[in-house]
Design a protein around this motif. Structure first.
Motif, PDB file in Angstrom:
ATOM      1  N   ILE A   8      -7.241   4.631   0.873  1.00  0.00           N
ATOM      2  CA  ILE A   8      -6.828   4.630  -0.535  1.00  0.00           C
ATOM      3  C   ILE A   8      -8.050   4.366  -1.414  1.00  0.00           C
ATOM      4  O   ILE A   8      -8.874   3.491  -1.133  1.00  0.00           O
ATOM      5  N   ARG A   9      -8.166   5.130  -2.493  1.00  0.00           N
ATOM      6  CA  ARG A   9      -9.284   4.971  -3.420  1.00  0.00           C
ATOM      7  C   ARG A   9      -8.999   3.850  -4.420  1.00  0.00           C
ATOM      8  O   ARG A   9      -7.834   3.556  -4.738  1.00  0.00           O
ATOM      9  N   ASP A  16       0.807  -1.228   0.000  1.00  0.00           N
ATOM     10  CA  ASP A  16       0.000   0.000   0.000  1.00  0.00           C
ATOM     11  C   ASP A  16       0.841   1.280   0.000  1.00  0.00           C
ATOM     12  O   ASP A  16       0.474   2.253  -0.678  1.00  0.00           O
ATOM     13  N   PRO A  17       1.949   1.340   0.749  1.00  0.00           N
ATOM     14  CA  PRO A  17       2.720   2.590   0.751  1.00  0.00           C
ATOM     15  C   PRO A  17       3.239   2.997  -0.627  1.00  0.00           C
ATOM     16  O   PRO A  17       3.490   4.175  -0.866  1.00  0.00           O
ATOM     17  N   THR A  18       3.384   2.034  -1.543  1.00  0.00           N
ATOM     18  CA  THR A  18       3.853   2.397  -2.888  1.00  0.00           C
ATOM     19  C   THR A  18       2.751   3.071  -3.701  1.00  0.00           C
ATOM     20  O   THR A  18       3.042   3.757  -4.688  1.00  0.00           O
ATOM     21  N   ILE A  19       1.497   2.859  -3.310  1.00  0.00           N
ATOM     22  CA  ILE A  19       0.389   3.586  -3.933  1.00  0.00           C
ATOM     23  C   ILE A  19       0.405   5.035  -3.471  1.00  0.00           C
ATOM     24  O   ILE A  19       0.195   5.967  -4.253  1.00  0.00           O
ATOM     25  N   ILE A  39       1.407  10.135  -4.640  1.00  0.00           N
ATOM     26  CA  ILE A  39       0.344  11.094  -4.313  1.00  0.00           C
ATOM     27  C   ILE A  39       0.844  12.141  -3.325  1.00  0.00           C
ATOM     28  O   ILE A  39       0.587  13.342  -3.486  1.00  0.00           O
ATOM     29  N   THR A  40       1.575  11.711  -2.306  1.00  0.00           N
ATOM     30  CA  THR A  40       1.962  12.608  -1.204  1.00  0.00           C
ATOM     31  C   THR A  40       3.467  12.757  -1.043  1.00  0.00           C
ATOM     32  O   THR A  40       3.914  13.466  -0.148  1.00  0.00           O
ATOM     33  N   ARG A  41       4.248  12.048  -1.863  1.00  0.00           N
ATOM     34  CA  ARG A  41       5.707  11.997  -1.725  1.00  0.00           C
ATOM     35  C   ARG A  41       6.113  11.382  -0.380  1.00  0.00           C
ATOM     36  O   ARG A  41       7.164  11.672   0.164  1.00  0.00           O
ATOM     37  N   GLY A  42       5.242  10.541   0.124  1.00  0.00           N
ATOM     38  CA  GLY A  42       5.548   9.785   1.333  1.00  0.00           C
ATOM     39  C   GLY A  42       4.897  10.298   2.591  1.00  0.00           C
ATOM     40  O   GLY A  42       4.960   9.651   3.634  1.00  0.00           O
ATOM     41  N   LYS A  43       4.275  11.466   2.532  1.00  0.00           N
ATOM     42  CA  LYS A  43       3.557  11.968   3.708  1.00  0.00           C
ATOM     43  C   LYS A  43       2.309  11.125   3.943  1.00  0.00           C
ATOM     44  O   LYS A  43       1.804  10.474   3.020  1.00  0.00           O
ATOM     45  N   PRO A  44       1.763  11.124   5.180  1.00  0.00           N
ATOM     46  CA  PRO A  44       0.537  10.372   5.435  1.00  0.00           C
ATOM     47  C   PRO A  44      -0.589  10.812   4.508  1.00  0.00           C
ATOM     48  O   PRO A  44      -0.772  12.004   4.247  1.00  0.00           O
ATOM     49  N   LEU A  45      -1.357   9.847   4.012  1.00  0.00           N
ATOM     50  CA  LEU A  45      -2.443  10.154   3.086  1.00  0.00           C
ATOM     51  C   LEU A  45      -3.619  10.802   3.795  1.00  0.00           C
ATOM     52  O   LEU A  45      -4.294  11.665   3.239  1.00  0.00           O
TER      53      LEU A  45
END
Length: 320
Positions: free
Chosen positions: A240-241, A223-226, A230-236
């Motif tokens: 996830i959609r 999941d973190p690779t999704i 989107i966020t450059r690694g910051k918390p979403l």
């Protein structure tokens, strides 16, 4: 009479010398801890004036005279110093000459992405200068010391040198038949392990699972690779959609086999070590177990049963 006069002169000279020395080795003027900054290029004379202006010593001229007679000849160093109550003028000069500066600290925790490393360094008011966002995976998470006024670029360079030094030390200790054949891929895989578990005892198991998937040519489905593109690694900050799960890019391991094109965070020593020496396991599936860790499985049937347990626990908690 001459002898008495000579004796009195000698006594006066001795008393004068004692008073002169006492002014050097006796306590300075301050009664509490006092910071003092020496700018680059400062001279002993200018520093003495600043010491007097700040109330740390009574007389710059007296300090300079005693420094020339009783002090060492080493140059003074730039930086921020801390003078304690009762410190002598001799000790003040010794600190200034030895570079006994105040050390301050900045911490980069494991799994902090580079955009947040950049923000943390830029937010430190005691550092100076500009830096770019560092390359992902190039910073070794740790606590680093710095001086007031130091360049951010110098601090970042130490963080990146620490990563290079650790990798140079760790890579030769890698196990046989690991899933990666170069250091860069090891850091990328370690970044996934870092983001997938915060439980220290699981790291080698998670590394073993993802290593198995890499070797088998399976989708990693991390999941973190999704989230990374989107966020450059910051918390979403949300779930996830489906559209994001289906997105095709160089990082999403739900739509591509193998490793993403680069790290998704800055992994710590333990995650890197786990990838270089993963657990000996046949597991290729995992799901949260509700305790902060994961349940591992070697078959899809076992995995589906673990997933059902996780869903039941979430329903019990009112999360579904």
């Amino acid at each position: 009479m001459l002898r008495i006069g000579a004796l009195l002169a000698l006594i006066a000279a001795i008393v004068g010398a004692v008073i002169f020395a006492w002014g050097w080795y006796g306590a300075a003027e301050i009664e509490e801890e006092t910071p003092f900054v020496v700018s680059s290029g400062s001279t002993l004379t200018s520093v003495a004036r600043d010491l007097e202006n700040d109330g740390i010593i009574a007389s710059a001229d007296a300090f300079l005279l005693r420094a020339k007679v009783l002090g060492g000849g080493d140059p003074i160093q730039a930086g921020e110093f801390l003078f304690e109550p009762g410190i002598s003028q001799a000790d003040i000069l010794d600190k200034l000459q030895s570079g006994d500066v105040i050390r301050r600290f900045i911490t980069i925790p494991e799994g902090m992405p580079s955009i947040m490393v950049y923000e943390r360094l830029m937010a430190e008011d005691l550092l100076t200068g500009e830096i770019p966002v560092p390359v992902e995976g190039s910073v070794l998470p740790d606590t680093y010391d710095f001086e007031r006024g130091e360049e951010r670029a110098a601090v970042l360079a130490r963080m990146q040198a620490a990563m290079q030094n650790y990798l140079a030390e760790a890579w030769p200790k890698r196990g046989n038949d690991i899933a990666v054949d170069n250091i860069a891929d090891a850091v990328t895989l370690a970044s996934i392990v870092e983001k997938e578990t915060g439980v220290a005892r699981e790291r080698r198991m998670v590394a073993g699972l993802y290593s198995n998937r890499v070797k088998k040519g399976m989708l990693l489905q991390a999941d973190p690779t999704i989230i990374y593109p989107i966020t450059r690694g910051k918390p979403l900050g949300r779930r996830i959609r489906q559209s994001e799960i289906a997105a095709v890019n160089d990082y999403n391991t739900y739509t591509m086999t193998g490793l993403p094109k680069g790290p998704i965070t800055n992994p710590g020593r333990e995650s890197i070590a786990a990838v270089l020496n993963p657990a000996d396991t046949d597991a290729v599936y995992m799901v949260a177990d509700g305790s902060g860790g994961h349940a591992f499985a070697t078959t899809l049937e076992e995995h589906n049963a673990n997933v059902e347990k996780w869903y039941a626990l979430r329903r019990e908690r009112g999360e579904m």
